[in-house]
Scaffold this motif. Structure first.
Motif, PDB file in Angstrom:
ATOM      1  N   PHE A 149       7.563  11.040   1.038  1.00  0.00           N
ATOM      2  CA  PHE A 149       6.155  10.677   0.877  1.00  0.00           C
ATOM      3  C   PHE A 149       5.979   9.158   0.771  1.00  0.00           C
ATOM      4  CE2 PHE A 149       6.123  15.058  -1.138  1.00  0.00           C
ATOM      5  CZ  PHE A 149       5.730  15.663   0.044  1.00  0.00           C
ATOM      6  N   ARG A 150       6.975   8.463   0.212  1.00  0.00           N
ATOM      7  CA  ARG A 150       6.908   6.995   0.172  1.00  0.00           C
ATOM      8  C   ARG A 150       6.962   6.427   1.588  1.00  0.00           C
ATOM      9  NH1 ARG A 150      10.396   7.315  -4.308  1.00  0.00           N
ATOM     10  NH2 ARG A 150      12.185   6.751  -2.986  1.00  0.00           N
TER      11      ARG A 150
ATOM     12  N   GLU B 298       3.555   6.507   3.414  1.00  0.00           N
ATOM     13  CA  GLU B 298       2.407   5.809   2.858  1.00  0.00           C
ATOM     14  C   GLU B 298       1.831   4.839   3.890  1.00  0.00           C
ATOM     15  OE1 GLU B 298       1.207   3.136  -1.083  1.00  0.00           O
ATOM     16  OE2 GLU B 298       3.292   3.547  -0.602  1.00  0.00           O
ATOM     17  N   GLY B 299       0.535   4.912   4.118  1.00  0.00           N
ATOM     18  CA  GLY B 299      -0.119   4.021   5.076  1.00  0.00           C
ATOM     19  C   GLY B 299      -0.747   4.787   6.223  1.00  0.00           C
TER      20      GLY B 299
ATOM     21  N   LYS C 246       1.257   6.610   9.899  1.00  0.00           N
ATOM     22  CA  LYS C 246       2.700   6.667   9.698  1.00  0.00           C
ATOM     23  C   LYS C 246       3.189   8.080  10.010  1.00  0.00           C
ATOM     24  CE  LYS C 246       4.983   3.871   8.089  1.00  0.00           C
ATOM     25  NZ  LYS C 246       5.097   3.407   6.702  1.00  0.00           N
TER      26      LYS C 246
ATOM     27  N   ASP D  55      -4.220  14.529   3.703  1.00  0.00           N
ATOM     28  CA  ASP D  55      -3.691  13.564   2.757  1.00  0.00           C
ATOM     29  C   ASP D  55      -2.989  14.290   1.616  1.00  0.00           C
ATOM     30  OD1 ASP D  55      -4.677  11.427   4.184  1.00  0.00           O
ATOM     31  OD2 ASP D  55      -6.583  11.389   3.074  1.00  0.00           O
TER      32      ASP D  55
END
Length: 220
Positions: A177-178, A181-182, A185, A217
């Protein structure tokens, strides 16, 4: 673009899996002649590679009035010796090569960023020393000038180029999940051995990745 990938014009409505375009069909048969692996394995790997390339850029309008990415879940179950790893490595080779070059470019960029930050911090420290002296002297005009210089310097602060991997074969849910991010992606979870991926799965992982696959999301 998708119509170039799939030959959709002559496919009956009840046909589940569209055939590839003639160009990609030729690629599939060329790989079959070279590697001697079954066509279902080859075509699945081709579709997976196409999904990896397109999933961050294209969404499809579904009949249910939703927009979903063109991401795929693909799993190949084959006997030992059917050359699934050899086939997949051959088809994914250009993507893995690009991934390696992007990581190397990011490492070079990191060196340039570190040098730029050293220069930027030196300028900032110089202004801060002057600012302390002027603050004690209560010179408002000089104080305003230094504050303006500090604002301009802050706006010119070097920005690090963040390049994360886009193809992973062993990742925890939190790390996944990191990486996502954005905006726009995408990540490809790819492995010739399903065990390295399946051992990470639990109900939270499966439910959250289902949301991601739908283009929703996920707030952590």
């Amino acid at each position: 673009l998708l119509r170039k990938v799939f030959n959709m014009s002559n496919i009956p409505q009840n046909y589940v899996m569209p055939e590839l375009t003639s160009e990609l069909e030729q690629v599939a048969y060329a790989i079959a002649n070279q590697v001697q692996s079954p066509l279902p394995i080859i075509k699945t790997s081709i579709l997976s590679a196409l999904s990896s390339v397109l999933q961050g850029y294209i969404k499809v309008n579904t009949p249910y009035e939703t927009n979903q990415p063109v991401a795929l879940y693909t799993v190949v179950v084959a006997e030992s010796g059917e050359r699934k790893t050899t086939t997949d490595n051959l088809i994914m080779k250009p993507l893995l090569k690009l991934e390696k070059s992007m990581i190397e470019a990011a490492e070079e960029s990191k060196v340039e960023y570190d040098v730029a930050m050293l220069t930027w911090n030196t300028k900032k420290n110089s202004i801060m020393r002057q600012l302390r002296k002027v603050a004690e002297s209560s010179d408002e005009e000089q104080l305003d000038l230094l504050q303006s210089e500090l604002v301009a310097l802050q706006k010119a602060k070097p920005q690090e180029t963040k390049t994360t991997r886009s193809i992973l074969n062993d990742v925890t849910p939190a790390a996944l999940f990191r990486h996502l991010e954005g905006e726009n992606k995408s990540i490809t979870l790819h492995s010739s051995d399903a065990g390295s991926l399946l051992q990470r799965t639990n109900m939270d992982f499966i439910s959250n990745t289902n949301l991601l696959w739908d283009g929703d999301d996920v707030v952590i």
